[in-house]
Design a protein around this motif. Structure first.
Motif, PDB file in Angstrom:
ATOM      1  N   ALA A 179       0.846  -1.209   0.000  1.00 25.84           N
ATOM      2  CA  ALA A 179       0.000   0.000   0.000  1.00 25.84           C
ATOM      3  C   ALA A 179       0.876   1.252   0.000  1.00 25.84           C
ATOM      4  CB  ALA A 179      -0.916  -0.008   1.221  1.00 25.84           C
ATOM      5  N   ALA A 180       1.956   1.224   0.809  1.00 25.92           N
ATOM      6  CA  ALA A 180       2.879   2.365   0.878  1.00 25.92           C
ATOM      7  C   ALA A 180       3.564   2.591  -0.471  1.00 25.92           C
ATOM      8  CB  ALA A 180       3.920   2.143   1.970  1.00 25.92           C
ATOM      9  N   CYS A 181       3.946   1.508  -1.161  1.00 22.91           N
ATOM     10  CA  CYS A 181       4.588   1.643  -2.491  1.00 22.91           C
ATOM     11  C   CYS A 181       3.667   2.381  -3.454  1.00 22.91           C
ATOM     12  CB  CYS A 181       4.880   0.264  -3.097  1.00 22.91           C
ATOM     13  SG  CYS A 181       6.072  -0.695  -2.213  1.00 22.91           S
ATOM     14  N   CYS A 182       2.406   1.969  -3.466  1.00 24.52           N
ATOM     15  CA  CYS A 182       1.450   2.554  -4.419  1.00 24.52           C
ATOM     16  C   CYS A 182       1.108   4.000  -4.052  1.00 24.52           C
ATOM     17  CB  CYS A 182       0.198   1.690  -4.496  1.00 24.52           C
ATOM     18  SG  CYS A 182       0.545   0.029  -5.115  1.00 24.52           S
ATOM     19  N   ALA A 183       0.935   4.257  -2.748  1.00 26.41           N
ATOM     20  CA  ALA A 183       0.654   5.632  -2.301  1.00 26.41           C
ATOM     21  C   ALA A 183       1.848   6.537  -2.608  1.00 26.41           C
ATOM     22  CB  ALA A 183       0.363   5.645  -0.798  1.00 26.41           C
ATOM     23  N   LEU A 184       3.040   5.998  -2.376  1.00 29.97           N
ATOM     24  CA  LEU A 184       4.277   6.746  -2.627  1.00 29.97           C
ATOM     25  C   LEU A 184       4.431   7.104  -4.100  1.00 29.97           C
ATOM     26  CD1 LEU A 184       7.057   5.224  -0.495  1.00 29.97           C
ATOM     27  CD2 LEU A 184       7.386   7.275  -1.782  1.00 29.97           C
ATOM     28  N   GLY A 185       4.172   6.115  -4.952  1.00 33.00           N
ATOM     29  CA  GLY A 185       4.270   6.356  -6.392  1.00 33.00           C
ATOM     30  C   GLY A 185       3.346   7.494  -6.805  1.00 33.00           C
ATOM     31  N   ALA A 186       2.109   7.449  -6.316  1.00 28.47           N
ATOM     32  CA  ALA A 186       1.129   8.492  -6.662  1.00 28.47           C
ATOM     33  C   ALA A 186       1.538   9.837  -6.075  1.00 28.47           C
ATOM     34  CB  ALA A 186      -0.251   8.084  -6.152  1.00 28.47           C
TER      35      ALA A 186
END
Length: 325
Positions: A179-186
């Motif tokens: 979840a952190a990877c995806c939030a970070l990317g965005a």
């Protein structure tokens, strides 16, 4: 072309540049540390987490990324690597991905210090560049991962995990980092909090499906390089087992719990528990739940325009479910 290469195709250049930046971010003036980090980099896994960062960033920004995206991917990988090094110490594990673990080669004391070093490198990479918004996302993930591990340890002693507690454990232990990877990317390319939250949720759902798939491996004979029944031996309560225990007679329940608590080293008894879980439809129930998380994740991608990045993320979600190890 294998599935990982297919997923990686639209971000091939970014991943190659990321590897250089990641290696640089680990460098130290201490020769021993450099030797160990070199060993880590040369034995890396599929690098799914940085791939999530780049694919999400490019999908939400129509293909545009920046230095913050690279830093975000590096921080996630540094912190993820630190947790793996520490996990091997906690689990007293001598192998990681078929190679010797850091603690097996350099002993626990050095492994703990290397984990701490990687963690601090990740934090400083964000602080030195003023990426406090990205640092917040990662710090929440690290806190939740620790809480999830401790919750699992606490519950394993009593073998009283309900389905809701199981979801909470896997959300914190596994899903929170994806979840952190995806939030970070965005977040690295957009200030739209709705988009960032949608991507965080997307990562969380994939993480949930991923962990259920992992738990199912314990009951199947696929060539996964992980002996079946290991979760039972370690008294880990996973979804197939929880479902079976909730859908059986009191007599069967006490036999099963007694088997896990007192006979978990007996191969015949472990096999019987595996059969019991299968007969009580524990596997089909877990597969059904996994598919629900998968479909919810795919539904969140629908609002984004068609692109190679969106296609790769769809492939990634399906790969999580269909993988053989």
């Amino acid at each position: 072309m294998n599935i990982t290469s297919q997923i990686k195709q639209p971000i091939q250049e970014e991943m190659e540049l990321f590897e250089k930046k990641f290696y640089e971010s680990m460098s130290s003036r201490v020769a021993l540390l450099n030797r160990i980090t070199h060993y880590i980099v040369n034995r890396k896994g599929k690098q799914m987490r940085p791939m999530f960062v780049f694919l999400v960033a490019k999908m939400v920004s129509e293909g545009k990324i920046n230095e913050r995206t690279y830093r975000g991917a590096s921080v996630i990988e540094l912190i993820h690597t630190a947790t793996l090094v520490h996990d091997d110490v906690v689990d007293d594990s001598n192998q990681r991905r078929g190679f010797f673990s850091i603690n097996a080669l350099w002993k626990n004391k050095i492994a703990v210090l290397v984990g701490d070093y990687l963690l601090s490198k990740g934090l400083l990479l964000s602080i030195d560049n003023g990426d406090f918004d990205l640092l917040r996302i990662i710090s929440v993930a690290v806190r939740e991962m620790s809480e999830g591990e401790l919750l699992q340890i606490e519950k394993a002693r009593r073998l009283d995990i309900t389905e809701d507690i199981y979801y909470e454990i896997i959300r914190q232990k596994t899903a929170t980092l994806i979840a952190a990877c995806c939030a970070l990317g965005a977040k690295s390319v957009s200030d739209d909090e709705i988009v960032v939250e949608k991507m965080r949720k997307f990562g969380e759902l994939i993480g949930m499906a991923f962990q259920i798939k992992d738990d199912l491996f314990d009951y199947t004979d696929d060539a996964i390089g992980k002996p079946t029944g290991i979760d039972i031996k370690e008294q880990k309560m996973t979804l197939p087992l929880i479902y079976a225990l909730n859908n059986c007679s009191e007599k069967e329940k006490s036999w099963c719990i007694n088997s896990i608590k007192n006979h978990n080293k007996n191969k015949k008894r472990v096999k019987e528990v595996i059969e019991f879980v299968k007969n009580k439809n524990g596997l089909s129930y877990a597969e059904q739940k996994m598919s629900t998380f998968q479909n919810e994740a795919l539904a969140l991608l629908n609002s984004f325009p068609t692109s190679a990045y969106k296609d790769s993320l769809t492939l990634m979600v399906n790969y999580v479910i269909e993988r053989k190890k």
